[in-house]
Write a protein that holds these residues in place. Structure first.
Motif, PDB file in Angstrom:
ATOM      1  N   PRO A 181      -0.801   8.244 -11.977  1.00 39.14           N
ATOM      2  CA  PRO A 181      -2.017   8.152 -11.167  1.00 39.14           C
ATOM      3  C   PRO A 181      -3.150   7.348 -11.797  1.00 39.14           C
ATOM      4  CG  PRO A 181      -1.707  10.376 -12.017  1.00 39.14           C
ATOM      5  CD  PRO A 181      -0.477   9.609 -12.370  1.00 39.14           C
ATOM      6  N   HIS A 224      -1.985   3.412 -11.488  1.00 44.66           N
ATOM      7  CA  HIS A 224      -1.830   2.999 -10.086  1.00 44.66           C
ATOM      8  C   HIS A 224      -2.924   3.554  -9.185  1.00 44.66           C
ATOM      9  CE1 HIS A 224       1.943   0.937 -10.636  1.00 44.66           C
ATOM     10  NE2 HIS A 224       2.324   1.919 -11.412  1.00 44.66           N
ATOM     11  N   ASN A 225      -4.093   3.821  -9.742  1.00 45.09           N
ATOM     12  CA  ASN A 225      -5.227   4.292  -8.957  1.00 45.09           C
ATOM     13  C   ASN A 225      -5.858   3.094  -8.247  1.00 45.09           C
ATOM     14  OD1 ASN A 225      -7.277   5.899  -7.934  1.00 45.09           O
ATOM     15  ND2 ASN A 225      -8.572   5.593  -9.727  1.00 45.09           N
ATOM     16  N   ARG A 229       2.324   1.533  -3.463  1.00 40.77           N
ATOM     17  CA  ARG A 229       1.284   1.920  -4.417  1.00 40.77           C
ATOM     18  C   ARG A 229       1.059   3.434  -4.380  1.00 40.77           C
ATOM     19  NH1 ARG A 229      -2.693  -1.554  -2.941  1.00 40.77           N
ATOM     20  NH2 ARG A 229      -1.878  -3.181  -4.278  1.00 40.77           N
ATOM     21  N   GLU A 230       1.116   4.025  -3.192  1.00 36.56           N
ATOM     22  CA  GLU A 230       0.984   5.486  -3.073  1.00 36.56           C
ATOM     23  C   GLU A 230       2.122   6.193  -3.804  1.00 36.56           C
ATOM     24  OE1 GLU A 230       0.637   6.687   1.000  1.00 36.56           O
ATOM     25  OE2 GLU A 230      -1.101   5.392   1.340  1.00 36.56           O
ATOM     26  N   GLN A 231       3.332   5.677  -3.660  1.00 41.12           N
ATOM     27  CA  GLN A 231       4.485   6.251  -4.347  1.00 41.12           C
ATOM     28  C   GLN A 231       4.300   6.146  -5.859  1.00 41.12           C
ATOM     29  OE1 GLN A 231       8.193   4.276  -3.570  1.00 41.12           O
ATOM     30  NE2 GLN A 231       9.258   5.363  -5.183  1.00 41.12           N
ATOM     31  N   ALA A 256       1.569   5.857  -7.527  1.00 43.01           N
ATOM     32  CA  ALA A 256       0.462   6.704  -7.980  1.00 43.01           C
ATOM     33  C   ALA A 256       0.953   8.109  -8.316  1.00 43.01           C
ATOM     34  CB  ALA A 256      -0.642   6.754  -6.931  1.00 43.01           C
ATOM     35  N   GLY A 257       1.991   8.568  -7.635  1.00 49.14           N
ATOM     36  CA  GLY A 257       2.565   9.868  -7.962  1.00 49.14           C
ATOM     37  C   GLY A 257       3.212   9.881  -9.340  1.00 49.14           C
ATOM     38  N   ARG A 294      -6.938  -3.055  -0.520  1.00 45.46           N
ATOM     39  CA  ARG A 294      -6.232  -3.782   0.542  1.00 45.46           C
ATOM     40  C   ARG A 294      -6.837  -5.162   0.782  1.00 45.46           C
ATOM     41  NH1 ARG A 294      -2.732  -0.136   4.057  1.00 45.46           N
ATOM     42  NH2 ARG A 294      -2.528  -1.933   5.420  1.00 45.46           N
ATOM     43  N   ALA A 302       0.835  -1.211   0.000  1.00 42.53           N
ATOM     44  CA  ALA A 302       0.000   0.000   0.000  1.00 42.53           C
ATOM     45  C   ALA A 302       0.867   1.258   0.000  1.00 42.53           C
ATOM     46  CB  ALA A 302      -0.945  -0.014   1.197  1.00 42.53           C
ATOM     47  N   ARG A 303       1.932   1.254   0.771  1.00 42.67           N
ATOM     48  CA  ARG A 303       2.857   2.399   0.770  1.00 42.67           C
ATOM     49  C   ARG A 303       3.499   2.575  -0.593  1.00 42.67           C
ATOM     50  NH1 ARG A 303       6.958   1.444   5.361  1.00 42.67           N
ATOM     51  NH2 ARG A 303       8.225   2.587   3.877  1.00 42.67           N
TER      52      ARG A 303
END
Length: 157
Positions: free
Chosen positions: A31, A34-35, A23-25, A27-28, A41, A20-21
């Motif tokens: 986006p 990787h939305n 995936r946030e990176q 998404a930057g 989860r 999850a962490r």
């Protein structure tokens, strides 16, 4: 105790949190691709649990005193029929460490361990998925003798 061990059901939540962490990176960087879905989860936890239980997967965790600092999951697959690398391919799509600075140590140890396990199960090569902007992971892979074969390009429609 610090070391690499087989992943088990009790590792699913830690693995999903690391992903999850990441995936946030990602998404930057991209986006649209990787939305995450609203229930990403939960869906990913079921997927990871299935991989850990699969006979066709190698699932490893870098355990540092009960804390999962990273993991690698490789799936043994047959190569496309137009290629003959000499055996199965270990496709490592899920491979993450908890800190960018840990790629040389934690990531390197996981790569070495999954390589040994894949070779023992008849694989002739490992293919590791790595995002184009994931420089610390890419640097570790290159230092370990891996060659960049291809990159994915995406375009929102």
């Amino acid at each position: 105790m610090v070391g690499i061990r087989d992943a088990g059901g009790t590792d699913v939540e830690a693995i999903v949190a690391l992903v999850a962490r990441k995936r946030e990176q990602y998404a930057g960087y991209n986006p649209v691709f990787h939305n995450p879905a609203a229930d990403a989860r939960e869906l990913h936890a079921a997927f990871i649990a299935g991989l850990i239980e699969s006979d066709d997967a190698i699932s490893l965790v870098y355990d540092d005193g009960g804390v999962a600092r990273g993991f690698a999951i490789g799936t043994l697959i047959d190569p496309p029929p137009v290629y003959d690398p000499g055996g199965k391919t270990c496709m490592v799509d899920d491979f993450i460490v908890d800190d960018a600075d840990a790629w040389p140590s934690v990531g390197g140890a996981l790569l070495e361990s999954i390589t040994v396990a894949a070779r023992a199960r008849g694989a002739s090569q490992i293919v590791v998925v790595c995002g184009p902007d994931d420089t610390p992971k890419r640097t570790m892979l290159t230092a370990a003798g891996c060659t960049v074969v291809t990159e994915w390009y995406t375009k929102p429609l």
